[in-house]
Scaffold this active site. Structure first.
Site, PDB file in Angstrom:
ATOM      1  N   LYS A 199     -11.084 -28.304 -20.948  1.00 12.89           N
ATOM      2  CA  LYS A 199     -11.892 -27.623 -19.931  1.00 12.89           C
ATOM      3  C   LYS A 199     -11.349 -26.208 -19.821  1.00 12.89           C
ATOM      4  O   LYS A 199     -10.129 -26.012 -19.775  1.00 12.89           O
ATOM      5  CB  LYS A 199     -11.753 -28.366 -18.601  1.00 12.89           C
ATOM      6  CG  LYS A 199     -12.675 -27.878 -17.513  1.00 12.89           C
ATOM      7  CD  LYS A 199     -12.548 -28.796 -16.292  1.00 12.89           C
ATOM      8  CE  LYS A 199     -13.241 -28.189 -15.093  1.00 12.89           C
ATOM      9  NZ  LYS A 199     -12.522 -28.497 -13.844  1.00 12.89           N
ATOM     10  N   HIS A 218      -7.438 -32.796  -5.758  1.00  9.33           N
ATOM     11  CA  HIS A 218      -7.900 -33.974  -6.502  1.00  9.33           C
ATOM     12  C   HIS A 218      -6.768 -34.471  -7.387  1.00  9.33           C
ATOM     13  O   HIS A 218      -5.813 -33.733  -7.657  1.00  9.33           O
ATOM     14  CB  HIS A 218      -9.112 -33.622  -7.384  1.00  9.33           C
ATOM     15  CG  HIS A 218      -8.769 -32.671  -8.490  1.00  9.33           C
ATOM     16  ND1 HIS A 218      -8.544 -31.324  -8.281  1.00  9.33           N
ATOM     17  CD2 HIS A 218      -8.559 -32.870  -9.830  1.00  9.33           C
ATOM     18  CE1 HIS A 218      -8.240 -30.742  -9.425  1.00  9.33           C
ATOM     19  NE2 HIS A 218      -8.224 -31.657 -10.386  1.00  9.33           N
ATOM     20  N   ASP A 220      -6.405 -36.054 -11.343  1.00  7.16           N
ATOM     21  CA  ASP A 220      -7.239 -36.163 -12.550  1.00  7.16           C
ATOM     22  C   ASP A 220      -7.372 -37.629 -12.925  1.00  7.16           C
ATOM     23  O   ASP A 220      -6.430 -38.402 -12.765  1.00  7.16           O
ATOM     24  CB  ASP A 220      -6.603 -35.398 -13.715  1.00  7.16           C
ATOM     25  CG  ASP A 220      -6.641 -33.885 -13.516  1.00  7.16           C
ATOM     26  OD1 ASP A 220      -7.324 -33.410 -12.579  1.00  7.16           O
ATOM     27  OD2 ASP A 220      -5.975 -33.177 -14.299  1.00  7.16           O
ATOM     28  N   HIS A 274      -3.478 -32.104  -6.878  1.00  5.95           N
ATOM     29  CA  HIS A 274      -3.317 -30.667  -7.112  1.00  5.95           C
ATOM     30  C   HIS A 274      -4.586 -29.932  -6.737  1.00  5.95           C
ATOM     31  O   HIS A 274      -5.654 -30.543  -6.569  1.00  5.95           O
ATOM     32  CB  HIS A 274      -2.910 -30.399  -8.567  1.00  5.95           C
ATOM     33  CG  HIS A 274      -3.869 -30.969  -9.581  1.00  5.95           C
ATOM     34  ND1 HIS A 274      -3.946 -32.321  -9.852  1.00  5.95           N
ATOM     35  CD2 HIS A 274      -4.805 -30.377 -10.364  1.00  5.95           C
ATOM     36  CE1 HIS A 274      -4.872 -32.525 -10.775  1.00  5.95           C
ATOM     37  NE2 HIS A 274      -5.426 -31.363 -11.092  1.00  5.95           N
TER      38      HIS A 274
HETATM   39  O1  LIG Z   1      -6.913 -24.177 -12.736  1.00  3.13           O
HETATM   40  C1  LIG Z   1      -5.985 -24.970 -12.624  1.00  3.13           C
HETATM   41  O2  LIG Z   1      -4.810 -24.572 -12.748  1.00  3.13           O
HETATM   42  C2  LIG Z   1      -6.227 -26.429 -12.321  1.00  3.13           C
HETATM   43  C3  LIG Z   1      -7.617 -26.917 -12.673  1.00  3.13           C
HETATM   44  C4  LIG Z   1      -7.791 -28.386 -12.482  1.00  3.13           C
HETATM   45  O3  LIG Z   1      -7.052 -29.026 -11.789  1.00  3.13           O
HETATM   46  C5  LIG Z   1      -8.880 -29.114 -13.177  1.00  3.13           C
HETATM   47  O4  LIG Z   1      -9.739 -28.469 -13.775  1.00  3.13           O
HETATM   48  O5  LIG Z   1      -8.866 -30.375 -13.135  1.00  3.13           O
HETATM   49 FE   LIG Z   2      -7.192 -31.184 -12.206  1.00  2.00          FE
END
Ligand SMILES: O=C(O)CCC(=O)C(=O)O
Ligand SMILES: [Fe+2]
Length: 332
Positions: A199, A218, A220, A274
């Site tokens: 992503k 959230h 992951d 996070h």
């Molecule tokens: O941008 C970030 O450092 C974290 C992004 C994130 O947690 C995610 O895309 O699941």
């Molecule tokens: Fe994440």
């Protein structure tokens, strides 16, 4: 399909005030939930001997659910090239990017996306993203990968190969940390069928960053997530009731435990809560790679970790069912 309003497009309008759908309720705002000072994320150099790594990593996964790795063997120039191609894609004219628009409501998750909202109770995040599989080959759909810049595919394939080596090493160390054979966790993730999803998060400068979130809190649903950013701070992880800002160590990779490893380890490893913040001056970008089992893999607490003192804390189910429940906010 409805075309989403992209955060990047809004940001280019030079708004001075944030549209209502981005304004978080008071308790969620960064200005009211600041990261604590004086605590920093464990940093683990992969150049250490295996026994040291196993200890450091398993305690980081039990106490924190996350850590930074250095000396991981991926060259700074490759990381820089991956950043460059991602940034170049997002600098393309809007109509060019829209050719890759995804449509999660019809199950098309890969491509260019922005979360939408229909009611003001449901807030949205200050981020656009690009999402696609990078492994295994059978899951890769190159047609949906950015065709521009032309080197996107080559650079991303090269990063995948390097990341696979790091992933193998992490999976081995994390298995040993649970007292299991080195190959165990990888085999739980389908062995060679293990999947990697990339992503790219694109967070434009935000007019009122103290009221908004880049990505809301959230965990992951992956087994493990491995991430780096363009060295603009913003990522925070939850530890013992406080947000801790993740330091920017150039070329270090941020690793965190996702839900599947919390379940497999029966809670010994913690899936890290996070979030990410945005800021007024700088574009922030991040590149998480989600390491996930195939959809038909059944994930539950590992039998060898269960005994009379350690009863199963989670139910077993296929990753597909877990994902469905998580998306639909159903109990697991
Ligand atoms: O941008 C970030 O450092 C974290 C992004 C994130 O947690 C995610 O895309 O699941
Ligand atoms: Fe994440």
């Amino acid at each position: 399909m409805e075309i989403a309003t992209r955060v990047q497009t809004l940001a280019l309008r030079g708004l001075r005030e944030l549209p209502a759908e981005f304004i978080r309720p008071a308790n969620e705002r960064p200005e009211n939930s600041k990261a604590i000072e004086g605590t920093s994320v464990p940093v683990i150099s992969l150049s250490q001997p295996t026994d040291v790594l196993v200890k450091e990593m398993s305690s980081a996964c039990s106490e924190w659910g996350f850590f930074l790795i250095t000396d991981h063997g991926i060259s700074p120039s490759l990381i820089q090239r991956l950043q460059d191609v991602g940034e170049q894609f997002f600098q393309l004219p809007q109509e060019e990017k829209e050719k890759y628009a995804n449509d999660p409501s019809s199950g098309m998750f890969e491509g260019y996306g922005t979360k939408m909202t229909r009611n003001l109770e449901q807030k949205v995040e200050w981020v656009d993203y690009f999402f696609h599989f990078i492994w295994p080959l059978s899951k890769i759909n190159y047609a949906i990968w950015p065709q521009n810049p032309p080197s996107y595919r080559e650079v991303t394939d090269e990063y995948t190969q390097e990341l696979l080596k790091v992933t193998d090493k992490l999976l081995e160390l994390l298995s040993l940390g649970l007292g299991l054979e080195g190959e165990k966790l990888k085999s739980c993730l389908g062995g060679e069928k293990l999947e990697l999803e990339l992503k790219i998060n694109f967070y434009p400068p935000c007019p009122q960053p103290e009221l908004a979130l880049g990505v809301e809190p959230h965990t992951d649903m992956s087994a493990l997530t491995i991430l780096f950013s363009n060295n603009v701070s913003g990522l925070q992880a939850w530890k013992d009731g406080n947000w801790v800002a993740v330091d920017n160590i150039p070329n270090a990779l941020f690793v965190h435990v996702g839900d599947q490893f919390e379940v497999l380890s029966n809670g010994k490893y913690k899936s890290a809560l996070h979030r990410s913040l945005v800021n007024k001056e700088h574009l922030r970008m991040s590149w998480p790679v989600f390491c996930v089992p195939p959809l038909d893999a059944v994930i539950g607490p590992l039998p060898s970790l269960i005994n009379e003192e350690n009863l199963p804390k989670y139910t077993s189910k296929t990753y597909e069912e877990y994902r469905y429940r998580k998306f639909n906010k159903l109990p697991q």
